[in-house]
Write an enzyme that holds these catalytic residues in place. Structure first.
Site: not given
Ligand code: ARG
Length: 461
Positions: A157, A278, A284, A291, A318
């Site tokens: 504490h 400072s 200081k 920090e 993706y």
């Molecule tokens: N610049 C894109 C990324 O960073 C690369 C992949 C893009 N692929 C696509 N199908 N648009 O993710």
């Protein structure tokens, strides 16, 4: 005009704002070396598998090496219209070597390309983090050895609890950063698979050899599932998690350094090279580096939460959302590198004021537990009763504004008649610390054992 990569399907080019929101070249140019390495490995494999000709592969390799030089000597012209590092390099390759450049993208997609590049980058960063952690651990071991017997107050504490040694306190950080190091190793282990050849998401009909490219790029093996290969960003999340935990350790230490270096504590004095003055107050000496280490932890934690939030709703595989992974990781990596290096410097340089530590260790009735333990051990009274007796002794000492060791034997005997002069030996902070020789305890002998253990372990890490 329409796009040079997919213009076949498009009648016109993007709006300016579309180009601006879409482009990642401003930050993913950091991946140029990994992108070129990936393309070289891919083209070599394509040629070996008879998918492209050896002549085309030679042209492609020559062009890629030219591009690498252009980027490194600053003559490469990056284009926002070409969106990202992958297309900037491929378009330049076409300018340099003509139609052969167009064969490089056979049996791959930007989706596996970016996954490969980014994994390579994060892997190297993690390897660098491991080295930086080892330097910090080594710095701590030096200080711990030097101060294995230096007594300081231990806190709970932030109130004085029991005397400990500064070496023991240093070794607590060695445990923390040692865990960080093992997390870094684990993260590398899991990351070490090549997604190249997953193509867009389904794999490819071309007779590629994914093991070959994985080995060429220094990965242990290819990833097993093409969909996961292009939708996974666990390696980035793990880097950020490891970074955030490590940063929180650095931040706790930074906080302690800020406290210790106040004139009120005076436990340590930062070297001139790790403090600032400072502009108005001549007296200081400010712990700015500590920090800033404490503060940068905020951005590292923020990036972890940021990327977790980006990823959490994405359907496989993706999505362009994933382009947002890079700035988070790059910025966290830059912050962590700085934090580790600055902390290593501070730990190495700071002057430890043993006298101030010892004096503070004796204040605040830090050996009250030792008195209670003595009552249990020597007089055989139950710990709860001993706690009560000791509490009365502390109250009396407080009333007289003295330390426990300054109470007279008669005063103590008035509280409990069984107490003898022998008790005074356990009231000294040195003896208190020396007595705590349980495994992992603060006795100097134990601290030295911990140091020996870590020296061996770090040599192997
Ligand atoms: N610049 C894109 C990324 O960073 C690369 C992949 C893009 N692929 C696509 N199908 N648009 O993710």
């Amino acid at each position: 005009t329409s796009n040079e990569m997919w213009g076949g399907r498009f009648a016109s080019g993007p709006a300016a704002i579309m180009e601006a929101i879409n482009a990642s070249i401003g930050f993913d140019r950091k991946l140029y070396a990994q992108d070129i390495r990936g393309s070289l490995a891919h083209s070599e494999m394509l040629a070996e598998q008879g998918i492209i000709s050896a002549a085309d592969q030679k042209l492609v390799a020559h062009g890629l090496n030219t591009i690498l030089r252009e980027i490194e000597d600053g003559s490469f012209v990056f284009s926002t219209a070409r969106e990202d590092i992958h297309m900037n390099i491929e378009a330049r390759l076409a300018e340099l070597v003509g139609p052969a450049a167009g064969r490089l993208h056979t049996a791959r997609s930007r989706n596996d390309q970016v996954a490969v590049d980014f994994r390579l980058w994060v892997k190297e960063e993690l390897q660098g983090t491991a080295e930086a952690l080892k330097r910090l651990l080594a710095a701590f071991l030096v200080r711990a050895e030097e101060h294995a017997a230096t007594v300081m107050p231990g806190f709970t504490h932030l109130q004085t609890a029991q005397p400990v040694t500064f070496g023991h306190h240093c070794m607590a950080y060695v445990e923390m950063f040692g865990r960080d190091l093992s997390r870094v190793r684990d993260a590398i282990e899991r990351l070490d698979e090549s997604p190249l050849g997953a193509a867009a998401l389904a794999g490819t009909g071309f007779p590629i050899d994914r093991k070959k490219t994985a080995t060429a790029l220094g990965f242990r093996e290819p990833t097993r599932n093409s969909i996961d290969s292009v939708s996974d960003r666990d390696f980035a999340l793990e880097f950020l998690s490891v970074a955030a935990i490590c940063a929180s350790h650095l931040s706790r230490l930074a906080e302690e350094i800020v406290i210790w270096s106040t004139p009120q504590f005076g436990f340590v004095r930062l070297s001139d090279s790790f403090s600032t003055g400072s502009s108005i107050m001549p007296q200081k000496k400010n712990p700015d580096a500590a920090e800033l280490i404490r503060a940068k932890t905020g951005r590292v934690n923020g990036h972890l939460v940021g990327l977790l939030t980006v990823m959490k709703g994405l359907p496989l595989a993706y999505s362009k959302d994933m382009q947002e992974d890079k700035e988070a990781v790059f910025d966290a990596a830059e912050a962590l590198d700085l934090m580790l290096a600055a902390m290593t410097g501070m730990v190495t340089d700071m002057a430890v004021n043993k006298d101030a530590m010892r004096k503070a260790a004796g204040a605040g009735y830090s050996t009250a537990t030792d008195l209670a333990d003595w009552l249990v051990r020597v007089l055989g009274i139950p710990f709860r009763e001993a706690h009560h007796v000791t509490g009365r002794a502390v109250a009396l000492a407080e009333e007289r504004r003295v330390g426990l060791e300054k109470l007279g034997l008669e005063d103590l005997q008035a509280i409990h008649p069984g107490i003898t002069g022998d008790v005074f030996s356990v009231l000294s902070v040195r003896n208190s610390v020396k007595s705590r020789s349980s495994f992992g305890g603060t006795a100097p002998s134990e601290v030295r054992r911990q140091i020996r253990y870590w020296k061996k372990r770090i040599a192997r890490a």
